[in-house]
Design an enzyme around this catalytic site. Structure first.
Site, PDB file in Angstrom:
ATOM      1  N   GLY A  46      36.990 -18.417  14.853  1.00  0.00           N
ATOM      2  CA  GLY A  46      37.662 -17.331  14.154  1.00  0.00           C
ATOM      3  C   GLY A  46      37.428 -16.023  14.889  1.00  0.00           C
ATOM      4  N   GLN A  51      37.452  -6.857  16.205  1.00  0.00           N
ATOM      5  CA  GLN A  51      36.504  -7.301  17.236  1.00  0.00           C
ATOM      6  C   GLN A  51      37.054  -7.098  18.639  1.00  0.00           C
ATOM      7  OE1 GLN A  51      35.845 -11.272  15.095  1.00  0.00           O
ATOM      8  NE2 GLN A  51      33.878 -10.959  16.088  1.00  0.00           N
ATOM      9  N   CYS A  92      28.750 -15.331  15.063  1.00  0.00           N
ATOM     10  CA  CYS A  92      29.827 -14.359  15.262  1.00  0.00           C
ATOM     11  C   CYS A  92      29.948 -14.057  16.747  1.00  0.00           C
ATOM     12  CB  CYS A  92      29.483 -13.081  14.493  1.00  0.00           C
ATOM     13  SG  CYS A  92      30.706 -11.773  14.670  1.00  0.00           S
ATOM     14  N   LEU A  93      31.180 -13.990  17.256  1.00  0.00           N
ATOM     15  CA  LEU A  93      31.367 -13.703  18.683  1.00  0.00           C
ATOM     16  C   LEU A  93      30.905 -12.285  19.038  1.00  0.00           C
ATOM     17  CD1 LEU A  93      34.815 -15.415  19.417  1.00  0.00           C
ATOM     18  CD2 LEU A  93      32.522 -16.267  19.952  1.00  0.00           C
ATOM     19  N   HIS A 134      34.316 -14.797   6.450  1.00  0.00           N
ATOM     20  CA  HIS A 134      33.607 -14.059   7.509  1.00  0.00           C
ATOM     21  C   HIS A 134      34.565 -13.085   8.215  1.00  0.00           C
ATOM     22  CE1 HIS A 134      30.791 -13.806  11.094  1.00  0.00           C
ATOM     23  NE2 HIS A 134      31.931 -13.451  11.656  1.00  0.00           N
ATOM     24  N   GLU A 135      35.768 -13.562   8.539  1.00  0.00           N
ATOM     25  CA  GLU A 135      36.723 -12.718   9.275  1.00  0.00           C
ATOM     26  C   GLU A 135      37.237 -11.562   8.412  1.00  0.00           C
ATOM     27  OE1 GLU A 135      36.582 -13.163  12.294  1.00  0.00           O
ATOM     28  OE2 GLU A 135      35.766 -15.189  12.277  1.00  0.00           O
ATOM     29  N   HIS A 138      35.044  -8.651   8.488  1.00  0.00           N
ATOM     30  CA  HIS A 138      35.272  -7.792   9.666  1.00  0.00           C
ATOM     31  C   HIS A 138      36.360  -6.744   9.384  1.00  0.00           C
ATOM     32  CE1 HIS A 138      32.766  -9.389  12.845  1.00  0.00           C
ATOM     33  NE2 HIS A 138      33.181 -10.624  12.643  1.00  0.00           N
TER      34      HIS A 138
HETATM   35 ZN    ZN Z   1      32.429 -12.355  13.345  1.00  0.00          ZN
END
Ligand code: ZN
Length: 165
Positions: A46, A51, A92-93, A134-135, A138
């Protein structure tokens, strides 16, 4: 455009609020593909637009092992969430190499637009539901480690600085 650089914690821009998309044109459709490519290049499941420093309500989710369809959700909103939880090792990236067990709602109802502006509603479960929650955090300027102690956050920052060297 192939891929975009991913902002890494503690970049302040990860905490900027996002705006709804109002124009569903070829730029949006192209951005959806760039978001998916960027996510795949980093082996994520995701990725949210903020991000990659685009502060609009757009997320990409692709959990190929469970569902071969990649999703781009525009202006996503959770309209229902179960009281039952699903536990997963959250990562998380934007916070590379840090994972922590978390619980999130197991089932959610999601309303969103696709990249062509068509409004849809779909129910998601387990890892899909977890990832979408989660997304969406963000999009609200939240990173999953925001509530950790200052000490833990300092350790994570130090580790990320070393990785970027
Ligand atoms: Zn993330």
């Amino acid at each position: 455009m192939d891929t975009l650089p991913i902002l890494k914690y503690p970049d302040e821009r990860l905490h900027l609020p996002c705006k709804d998309v109002t124009i569903f044109d070829e730029h949006l459709q192209e951005f959806g593909q760039v978001l998916l490519r960027t996510m795949r290049a980093s082996r994520g499941i995701g990725l949210a637009a903020p991000q990659v420093n685009i502060h609009k309500n757009i997320i990409a989710v692709w959990i190929e092992d469970v569902n071969p369809t990649p999703f781009i959700f525009v202006n996503p909103k959770i309209t229902k969430a179960s009281e039952e939880f699903f536990k997963w090792s959250e990562g998380c990236l934007s916070v590379p190499e840090y994972f922590e067990d978390r619980e999130r709602a197991k089932d959610i109802s999601l309303e969103f637009h696709d990249v062509f502006g068509v409004k849809q509603a779909i129910e998601f479960h387990d890892l899909h539901a977890f990832c979408i929650q989660h997304e969406i955090d963000h999009l609200n300027g939240k990173v999953f480690i925001d509530n950790l102690s200052q000490l833990k956050k300092e350790r994570i920052k130090t580790k990320i600085r070393k990785l970027n060297r």
